[in-house]
Scaffold this active site. Structure first.
Site, mmCIF file in Angstrom:
data_model
loop_
_atom_site.group_PDB
_atom_site.id
_atom_site.type_symbol
_atom_site.label_atom_id
_atom_site.label_comp_id
_atom_site.label_asym_id
_atom_site.label_seq_id
_atom_site.Cartn_x
_atom_site.Cartn_y
_atom_site.Cartn_z
ATOM 1 N N HIS A 1 0.822 -1.206 0.000
ATOM 2 C CA HIS A 1 0.000 0.000 0.000
ATOM 3 C C HIS A 1 0.854 1.252 0.000
ATOM 4 O O HIS A 1 2.053 1.223 0.278
ATOM 5 C CB HIS A 1 -0.933 0.016 1.218
ATOM 6 C CG HIS A 1 -0.199 0.149 2.516
ATOM 7 N ND1 HIS A 1 0.548 -0.874 3.075
ATOM 8 C CD2 HIS A 1 -0.071 1.202 3.360
ATOM 9 C CE1 HIS A 1 1.083 -0.462 4.206
ATOM 10 N NE2 HIS A 1 0.739 0.793 4.397
ATOM 11 N N ASP B 1 0.470 4.903 2.022
ATOM 12 C CA ASP B 1 -0.299 5.269 3.220
ATOM 13 C C ASP B 1 -1.477 6.192 2.901
ATOM 14 O O ASP B 1 -1.324 7.200 2.198
ATOM 15 C CB ASP B 1 0.612 5.950 4.244
ATOM 16 C CG ASP B 1 1.536 4.938 4.910
ATOM 17 O OD1 ASP B 1 1.113 3.793 5.108
ATOM 18 O OD2 ASP B 1 2.690 5.310 5.202
ATOM 19 N N HIS C 1 4.730 0.125 0.289
ATOM 20 C CA HIS C 1 5.444 -0.703 1.261
ATOM 21 C C HIS C 1 4.544 -1.804 1.789
ATOM 22 O O HIS C 1 3.313 -1.765 1.641
ATOM 23 C CB HIS C 1 6.029 0.146 2.391
ATOM 24 C CG HIS C 1 5.017 0.947 3.141
ATOM 25 N ND1 HIS C 1 4.408 2.070 2.611
ATOM 26 C CD2 HIS C 1 4.487 0.785 4.380
ATOM 27 C CE1 HIS C 1 3.557 2.568 3.491
ATOM 28 N NE2 HIS C 1 3.574 1.802 4.583
ATOM 29 N N ARG D 1 5.015 6.281 14.302
ATOM 30 C CA ARG D 1 5.127 6.846 12.959
ATOM 31 C C ARG D 1 4.575 8.259 12.966
ATOM 32 O O ARG D 1 3.528 8.505 13.574
ATOM 33 C CB ARG D 1 4.328 5.985 11.969
ATOM 34 C CG ARG D 1 4.620 6.307 10.518
ATOM 35 C CD ARG D 1 3.781 5.463 9.583
ATOM 36 N NE ARG D 1 2.564 6.168 9.235
ATOM 37 C CZ ARG D 1 1.534 5.624 8.577
ATOM 38 N NH1 ARG D 1 1.578 4.357 8.194
ATOM 39 N NH2 ARG D 1 0.475 6.337 8.286
#
Ligand code: SIN
Length: 279
Positions: A102, A104, A250, A265
């Site tokens: 995907h 993000d 990723h 994150r």
């Protein structure tokens, strides 16, 4: 590219580089900021080892690249820091965030430019993250397919990734964002074209019939997963990965159950994806 204030070592010819000579806990001077930015544009994802950052320092590093994004559907773990997305797995986990390829939050109207993940606990083995180069994925398609994709858009929907992750009792109250974006996206900084559909969020191509859309998307997803476009990052405690969501996808490898993996994150806001034909 020649760098003066950092050292950059490529992981593969296609994607990924480790950066040495930066302490992310300290404010980056203009030259170091520019060189880290250039290394990210050149390599799509950059990695740093042995960093020690507080939550505020992590947010300050992210803010150097733009305003921070708050995830529309992930739980807020720190009341004073809604921009911190906690990435965690332990002996109770059956799934982890990001197990499908995907980009993000591609379901947002203005999806994030980049994401900066800092892991402070890693399993003894496994838990790598794989990254794939979407410029290469586009460039290596044959010309008739490229021509067809240039006129298409795709619908991205957060419910594809998050519906079953939120508590069943909360689902009716939660808004799952969705957005329509070009299938081929022009990078606003490099001007290069990249594929912008992903298994995690993309639902369908509205210009096509259902079976055509499903078949075309499946072909593209398989193509995107070609090993030649990828690198695989082996985390250590206190490593940081910074990826450009506009041109890289990723995939978090969940192969370490029942061990623990933990980190934070921050996600940097981006702009509305567009397609511009190259002359
Ligand atoms: C994500 O941000 O998608 C998770 C990546 C990871 O845990 O490696």
């Amino acid at each position: 590219m020649a760098y003066q204030s950092i050292e950059v070592r490529k992981l593969t010819p296609s994607i990924g580089a480790e950066i040495f000579g930066v302490d992310l806990a300290k404010p980056l001077g203009n030259q170091q900021f520019q060189e880290v930015h250039d290394a990210l544009m050149d390599n799509l994802v950059v990695f740093f080892r042995d960093q020690k950052m507080t939550i505020d320092q992590h947010k300050d590093f992210g803010r150097r690249f733009g305003p921070l994004h708050t995830h529309p559907n992930a739980p807020i773990e720190f009341k004073d820091h809604p921009e911190i997305l906690v990435i965690k797995a332990d002996e109770k986990s059956r799934h982890v965030a990001g197990e499908e390829w995907h980009s993000d939050v591609s379901c947002d109207a203005e999806p994030p430019m980049g994401s900066i993940l800092y892991l402070t606990e890693v399993p003894p083995d496994g838990g790598d993250t794989l990254f794939a180069n979407m410029y290469r994925a586009y460039e290596t398609l044959s010309d008739p397919i490229k021509r067809m994709l240039q006129g298409l858009t795709a619908l991205h929907d957060s419910s594809k990734a998050h519906y079953y992750r939120v508590k069943a009792t909360d689902r009716d109250d939660i808004k799952f964002p969705n957005a329509e974006h070009p299938v081929v996206r022009t990078h606003p900084v490099t001007g290069k074209q990249g594929l912008y559909v992903n298994r995690g969020f993309t639902l369908r191509i509205p210009q096509l019939k259902r079976n055509e859309s499903d078949a075309l998307l499946e072909m593209l997803y398989r193509h995107i997963e070609t090993p030649e476009f990828q690198c695989r990052f082996r985390w250590q405690k206190n490593s940081v990965a910074f990826w450009d969501n506009r041109c890289a996808q990723h995939h978090a490898m969940f192969d370490y159950f029942p061990h623990r993996r933990y980190g934070h994150r921050v996600t940097v806001c981006g702009d509305k994806p567009f397609y511009r034909a190259v002359a």
